[in-house]
Every structure is written in C-alpha cells, then in structure tokens.
Design a protein around this motif. Structure first.
Motif, mmCIF file in Angstrom:
data_model
loop_
_atom_site.group_PDB
_atom_site.id
_atom_site.type_symbol
_atom_site.label_atom_id
_atom_site.label_comp_id
_atom_site.label_asym_id
_atom_site.label_seq_id
_atom_site.Cartn_x
_atom_site.Cartn_y
_atom_site.Cartn_z
ATOM 1 N N VAL A 52 0.871 -1.171 0.000
ATOM 2 C CA VAL A 52 0.000 0.000 0.000
ATOM 3 C C VAL A 52 0.911 1.225 0.000
ATOM 4 N N LEU A 59 -3.236 7.356 -1.760
ATOM 5 C CA LEU A 59 -2.857 5.975 -2.044
ATOM 6 C C LEU A 59 -2.529 5.899 -3.522
ATOM 7 N N MET A 109 2.375 -4.970 7.763
ATOM 8 C CA MET A 109 1.174 -4.838 8.588
ATOM 9 C C MET A 109 0.546 -6.189 8.902
ATOM 10 N N ILE A 127 2.977 -1.495 4.129
ATOM 11 C CA ILE A 127 2.676 -0.095 3.839
ATOM 12 C C ILE A 127 3.991 0.595 3.491
ATOM 13 N N GLN A 129 5.824 4.305 2.714
ATOM 14 C CA GLN A 129 5.713 5.751 2.878
ATOM 15 C C GLN A 129 7.066 6.395 2.568
ATOM 16 N N TYR A 174 -6.368 -2.963 6.930
ATOM 17 C CA TYR A 174 -5.125 -2.911 7.703
ATOM 18 C C TYR A 174 -4.505 -1.514 7.644
ATOM 19 N N THR A 175 -4.591 -0.869 6.489
ATOM 20 C CA THR A 175 -4.056 0.490 6.338
ATOM 21 C C THR A 175 -4.825 1.471 7.212
ATOM 22 N N GLU A 176 -6.143 1.337 7.206
ATOM 23 C CA GLU A 176 -6.960 2.220 8.051
ATOM 24 C C GLU A 176 -6.569 2.056 9.515
ATOM 25 N N TYR A 178 -3.690 0.881 10.723
ATOM 26 C CA TYR A 178 -2.320 1.358 10.896
ATOM 27 C C TYR A 178 -2.285 2.876 10.999
#
Length: 183
Positions: A52, A59, A109, A127, A129, A174-176, A178
């Motif tokens: 992600v 995103l 994650m 994830i 970044q 999972y992103t939400e 995290y």
C-alpha cells in the motif's frame, strides 16, 4: 477448548499440471475414522507481497488486467517474493517495477492466507511511505495505469466497482487501522 487432532494424510498424488499450477488429491482420515478425499493446489514454497504506497496524502493504486474475471481490476502493487528475497526486499522491488517509486519507510502490517482449504499461499501486506522516484523494468505485458486516491476518502474504495479483490480490501482495512494508530 478441546484440542483438535489433525487428520492423518494417507496418500497424496498429483492429478493435474499446467505451466502455472499443479493440483493434488489428498486422502485424509479424521480422528473419528471418517475418510475423505480433498483436492488442493500443490503447496507453494514462495510467498507474495502486496504493498500500500502512500504519497502526498494519496494511495497509489494500479489498474491491471485480471484474466480470471476477464476485466481490469483496481488494486495495490503486488508480486511474488523471489528466492533469497525478504518480504521487504520484494516489496521494494515490486514498487519500483509497478509504480516507479521506492520507499524510505516500509513496514509489514500483516501476513494473510488465501483460501487455505485449497491454497498454501501467504500474502505479506506492507505499507510504503516516504516514497522517492526510482524505476525498475518489470514483467508486465502492458504499462500499468496509476490511480491516486485521496487518503481521507480511502474507505470509499469499497464502493468502487473495480476494487473487489479480497486481498486489496484486507489491505485497505489494515491500512486504516495502521494510520489511525499513528494519530
């Protein structure tokens, strides 16, 4: 809680092969004496990654042809972990191949199973970044279209008609979780 006893494997035989897949027939005997025959894909030795990527509060998704549904699917970059690679190394390579970015910050994650009644495959959800521009040549048959989706509207992806694949939906949740933990 009663501890379950795994069924005894009586026999495994290969019943079909293609260039990509191999199917096994597995004869089992359960602890109560019941016997059954199951079919499964031959257990995989390799895992995969789904990444992600986040840049500028968006995103990055890709639109890629999925022959199983004979249509284009909107989802996150993903791919197999090559022999000798760690999930982080594979995720970094896949990002560079599929979207032309590397990541200064990458974190796993989750690790998910997919249809464990039939497959042994495992998908590592990461994830990415602090992205930077860097491109590697990939193996895609056509250029992948990128779609940038605002982070503040990420759960609206659940209503998008081309965002249906269960691994992508799991990664979104999972992103939400995290990101809400970072606040």
């Amino acid at each position: 809680m009663i501890e379950l006893q795994k069924p005894k494997i009586l026999n495994i035989k290969h019943i079909a092969r293609s260039n990509l897949f191999s199917i096994q027939s597995v004869d089992l005997e359960f602890s109560n004496g019941e016997k059954r025959v199951y079919e499964r894909m031959t257990p995989a030795k390799r895992e995969a990654v789904l990444i992600v990527p986040i840049i500028d509060n968006h995103l990055i998704l890709i639109r890629e042809y999925a022959v199983g549904i004979e249509n284009y699917e909107l989802g996150f970059p993903k791919g197999a972990i090559d022999p000798g690679e760690t999930p982080l190394e594979a995720a970094e390579r896949e990002l560079k191949e599929e979207i032309g970015f590397g990541a200064h910050k990458m974190e796993q994650m989750a690790k998910l199973t997919m249809s464990p009644s039939y497959f042994s495959s495992k998908m590592n959800i990461l994830i990415a970044q602090e992205l930077y521009s860097e491109k590697l040549e990939g193996d895609e048959p056509e250029p992948l279209q990128q779609v940038r989706w605002p982070l503040e509207r990420m759960m609206e992806l659940l209503d998008h008609p081309d965002f249906n694949e269960a691994r992508n939906i799991s990664a979104l949740f999972y992103t939400e979780r995290y990101l809400s933990g970072q606040k």
